[in-house]
Design an enzyme around this catalytic site. Structure first.
Site, PDB file in Angstrom:
ATOM      1  N   TYR A  18       0.842  -1.203   0.000  1.00 49.37           N
ATOM      2  CA  TYR A  18       0.000   0.000   0.000  1.00 49.37           C
ATOM      3  C   TYR A  18       0.876   1.252   0.000  1.00 49.37           C
ATOM      4  O   TYR A  18       0.632   2.196  -0.749  1.00 49.37           O
ATOM      5  CB  TYR A  18      -0.939  -0.013   1.217  1.00 49.37           C
ATOM      6  CG  TYR A  18      -1.963   1.075   1.167  1.00 49.37           C
ATOM      7  CD1 TYR A  18      -3.135   0.924   0.437  1.00 49.37           C
ATOM      8  CD2 TYR A  18      -1.754   2.279   1.842  1.00 49.37           C
ATOM      9  CE1 TYR A  18      -4.076   1.943   0.380  1.00 49.37           C
ATOM     10  CE2 TYR A  18      -2.681   3.298   1.782  1.00 49.37           C
ATOM     11  CZ  TYR A  18      -3.841   3.122   1.053  1.00 49.37           C
ATOM     12  OH  TYR A  18      -4.766   4.137   0.980  1.00 49.37           O
ATOM     13  N   HIS A  22       1.278   4.169  -3.101  1.00 52.60           N
ATOM     14  CA  HIS A  22       1.005   5.589  -2.873  1.00 52.60           C
ATOM     15  C   HIS A  22       2.248   6.463  -2.995  1.00 52.60           C
ATOM     16  O   HIS A  22       2.131   7.693  -3.027  1.00 52.60           O
ATOM     17  CB  HIS A  22       0.304   5.785  -1.524  1.00 52.60           C
ATOM     18  CG  HIS A  22      -1.144   5.459  -1.620  1.00 52.60           C
ATOM     19  ND1 HIS A  22      -1.601   4.158  -1.573  1.00 52.60           N
ATOM     20  CD2 HIS A  22      -2.223   6.243  -1.830  1.00 52.60           C
ATOM     21  CE1 HIS A  22      -2.921   4.164  -1.723  1.00 52.60           C
ATOM     22  NE2 HIS A  22      -3.323   5.415  -1.889  1.00 52.60           N
ATOM     23  N   TYR A  41      -5.025  17.153  -0.108  1.00 53.10           N
ATOM     24  CA  TYR A  41      -5.326  15.760   0.215  1.00 53.10           C
ATOM     25  C   TYR A  41      -4.072  15.077   0.757  1.00 53.10           C
ATOM     26  O   TYR A  41      -3.029  15.077   0.118  1.00 53.10           O
ATOM     27  CB  TYR A  41      -5.824  15.057  -1.051  1.00 53.10           C
ATOM     28  CG  TYR A  41      -6.333  13.642  -0.885  1.00 53.10           C
ATOM     29  CD1 TYR A  41      -6.632  13.081   0.353  1.00 53.10           C
ATOM     30  CD2 TYR A  41      -6.538  12.854  -2.003  1.00 53.10           C
ATOM     31  CE1 TYR A  41      -7.108  11.792   0.459  1.00 53.10           C
ATOM     32  CE2 TYR A  41      -7.015  11.557  -1.910  1.00 53.10           C
ATOM     33  CZ  TYR A  41      -7.298  11.035  -0.669  1.00 53.10           C
ATOM     34  OH  TYR A  41      -7.763   9.748  -0.567  1.00 53.10           O
ATOM     35  N   TRP A  76      -8.589   2.418 -10.146  1.00 53.36           N
ATOM     36  CA  TRP A  76      -7.848   2.611  -8.890  1.00 53.36           C
ATOM     37  C   TRP A  76      -8.583   1.960  -7.725  1.00 53.36           C
ATOM     38  O   TRP A  76      -7.985   1.241  -6.923  1.00 53.36           O
ATOM     39  CB  TRP A  76      -7.635   4.104  -8.638  1.00 53.36           C
ATOM     40  CG  TRP A  76      -6.838   4.388  -7.400  1.00 53.36           C
ATOM     41  CD1 TRP A  76      -7.325   4.675  -6.155  1.00 53.36           C
ATOM     42  CD2 TRP A  76      -5.408   4.385  -7.280  1.00 53.36           C
ATOM     43  NE1 TRP A  76      -6.284   4.868  -5.274  1.00 53.36           N
ATOM     44  CE2 TRP A  76      -5.098   4.696  -5.944  1.00 53.36           C
ATOM     45  CE3 TRP A  76      -4.369   4.164  -8.170  1.00 53.36           C
ATOM     46  CZ2 TRP A  76      -3.794   4.792  -5.476  1.00 53.36           C
ATOM     47  CZ3 TRP A  76      -3.065   4.262  -7.702  1.00 53.36           C
ATOM     48  CH2 TRP A  76      -2.794   4.572  -6.371  1.00 53.36           C
TER      49      TRP A  76
END
Length: 119
Positions: A18, A22, A41, A76
């Site tokens: 993960y 990212h 964000y 995604w």
């Protein structure tokens, strides 16, 4: 501007992957988020897999709908879904939204001190 904070739980065994995904989000996903009104964000991830996300938007429902209309978001979300614990919907729909109970600038603008007294 609406401030949105949310929580998800990443599977313990999936944390390294993960993080890797990212570190280099697809450029078309970044462009879609920006075009859909997601601002400032950030995603934070604890060693235990606790994920906290934060972003600002003019309208959460409109920002989510705009993302839902993109092909890149469907791809995604399909890939990201495998990383989470007990999630029966796409991550961008299944997160737990947290209530904002304090914002420094709001209270400063209102003229209150930390003790609740007016300044």
């Amino acid at each position: 501007m609406e401030r949105v904070c949310f929580q998800l739980q990443v599977r313990q065994d999936a944390i390294p992957e993960y993080r890797r995904r990212h570190a280099a989000v697809w450029p078309d996903m970044l462009t879609a988020l920006h075009a859909s009104g997601w601002r400032n964000y950030s995603i934070f991830l604890g060693a235990d897999g606790l994920l906290i996300g934060y972003f600002e938007t003019e309208d959460l429902a409109a920002a989510q709908a705009a993302m839902a209309a993109t092909d890149v978001n469907a791809r995604w979300q399909e890939q990201m879904g495998e990383f989470f614990v007990d999630l029966d919907s796409p991550p961008d729909e299944g997160f737990i939204r947290l209530d904002e109970i304090f914002h420094l600038e709001d209270q400063l603008d209102a003229g209150t001190t930390p003790t609740g007294e007016s300044s």
